[in-house]
Design a protein around this motif. Structure first.
Motif, PDB file in Angstrom:
ATOM      1  N   HIS A 253      -8.761  23.996  11.408  1.00  0.00           N
ATOM      2  CA  HIS A 253      -9.154  25.106  10.534  1.00  0.00           C
ATOM      3  C   HIS A 253     -10.270  24.737   9.558  1.00  0.00           C
ATOM      4  O   HIS A 253     -11.122  25.554   9.254  1.00  0.00           O
ATOM      5  CB  HIS A 253      -7.930  25.599   9.747  1.00  0.00           C
TER       6      HIS A 253
ATOM      7  N   GLY B  20      -3.800  22.443  20.482  1.00  0.00           N
ATOM      8  CA  GLY B  20      -4.229  23.548  21.334  1.00  0.00           C
ATOM      9  C   GLY B  20      -5.726  23.772  21.317  1.00  0.00           C
ATOM     10  O   GLY B  20      -6.337  24.047  22.350  1.00  0.00           O
ATOM     11  N   VAL B  21      -6.329  23.629  20.153  1.00  0.00           N
ATOM     12  CA  VAL B  21      -7.783  23.779  20.052  1.00  0.00           C
ATOM     13  C   VAL B  21      -8.464  22.668  20.849  1.00  0.00           C
ATOM     14  O   VAL B  21      -9.420  22.911  21.594  1.00  0.00           O
ATOM     15  CB  VAL B  21      -8.241  23.798  18.573  1.00  0.00           C
TER      16      VAL B  21
ATOM     17  N   SER C 226       4.273  26.103  17.307  1.00  0.00           N
ATOM     18  CA  SER C 226       2.824  26.309  17.393  1.00  0.00           C
ATOM     19  C   SER C 226       2.211  25.485  18.518  1.00  0.00           C
ATOM     20  O   SER C 226       1.274  25.914  19.177  1.00  0.00           O
ATOM     21  CB  SER C 226       2.147  25.932  16.076  1.00  0.00           C
TER      22      SER C 226
ATOM     23  N   ALA D  63       0.837  25.242  10.752  1.00  0.00           N
ATOM     24  CA  ALA D  63       0.345  26.096  11.839  1.00  0.00           C
ATOM     25  C   ALA D  63       0.073  25.290  13.105  1.00  0.00           C
ATOM     26  O   ALA D  63       0.208  25.792  14.206  1.00  0.00           O
ATOM     27  CB  ALA D  63      -0.910  26.846  11.412  1.00  0.00           C
TER      28      ALA D  63
ATOM     29  N   HIS E 160      -2.394  24.066  14.967  1.00  0.00           N
ATOM     30  CA  HIS E 160      -3.269  24.516  16.050  1.00  0.00           C
ATOM     31  C   HIS E 160      -4.118  23.404  16.653  1.00  0.00           C
ATOM     32  O   HIS E 160      -4.722  23.578  17.709  1.00  0.00           O
ATOM     33  CB  HIS E 160      -4.187  25.637  15.541  1.00  0.00           C
TER      34      HIS E 160
ATOM     35  N   MET F 247       1.827  27.256  24.182  1.00  0.00           N
ATOM     36  CA  MET F 247       0.434  27.449  24.592  1.00  0.00           C
ATOM     37  C   MET F 247       0.347  28.494  25.702  1.00  0.00           C
ATOM     38  O   MET F 247       1.258  28.610  26.519  1.00  0.00           O
ATOM     39  CB  MET F 247      -0.149  26.120  25.076  1.00  0.00           C
TER      40      MET F 247
END
Length: 165
Positions: free
Chosen positions: A39, A72-73, A100, A67, A69, A104
């Motif tokens: 982020h 996954g990012v 989180s 979160a 992420h 996926m």
């Protein structure tokens, strides 16, 4: 030499990853460690994921809390295996992080270990790499034998304590 990228979302995550990094070193795996945020530094995460293969990285372990992420990012930008490590946070004891990472969408898999399960991430990375690096096979066998021996020693200790009761 096998090489694993280790990315954490915050420097605070280092304490949860320290034993994992030691274990990767024990397996003689080169470790490329960075702090990046999906982020707060998304361009840097993208650049790292896109260049990982050409940098010699063969597996990426990404740890994140809340979160979460980051794994996954990274997986969205590379076809290298990505292992996600959910970090226990003050909110929901890491369940939010686990969900989180593990949830996926189809086509962008992230292998996920348990909350703060970084040592399992190291072992999984070594198992993946052992498909190419035969020298990891006996190291993995020895590691399991060491764990088995520790359980046997625990059994003997408990049996002695029971006899004293």
């Amino acid at each position: 030499m096998p090489k694993v990228g280790v990315i954490m979302g915050s420097s605070n995550d280092f304490t949860a990853l320290e034993n994992m990094i030691r274990l990767l070193h024990e397996f003689k795996i080169d470790v490329d460690v960075h702090v990046m945020s999906a982020h707060r530094t998304p361009a840097r995460v993208q650049e790292y994921a896109l260049s990982a293969r050409t940098s010699g990285i063969e597996v990426i372990i990404a740890a994140a809390g809340k979160a979460a992420h980051l794994p996954g990012v990274i997986a969205a930008y590379t076809n290298l295996p990505v292992i996600g490590v959910p970090i226990k946070s003050s909110f929901m004891d890491g369940l939010d992080s686990l969900l989180s990472i593990v949830q996926m969408p189809n086509g962008i898999p992230v292998a996920t270990v348990g909350v703060n399960g970084s040592e399992n991430a190291a072992i999984l990375a070594a198992q993946i790499l052992s498909l190419r690096y035969d020298e990891l096979v006996p190291m993995l066998r020895n590691y399991r034998a060491k764990m088995s021996k520790a359980v046997d020693q625990g059994e003997m200790t408990v049996q002695k304590e029971v006899e004293l009761l």
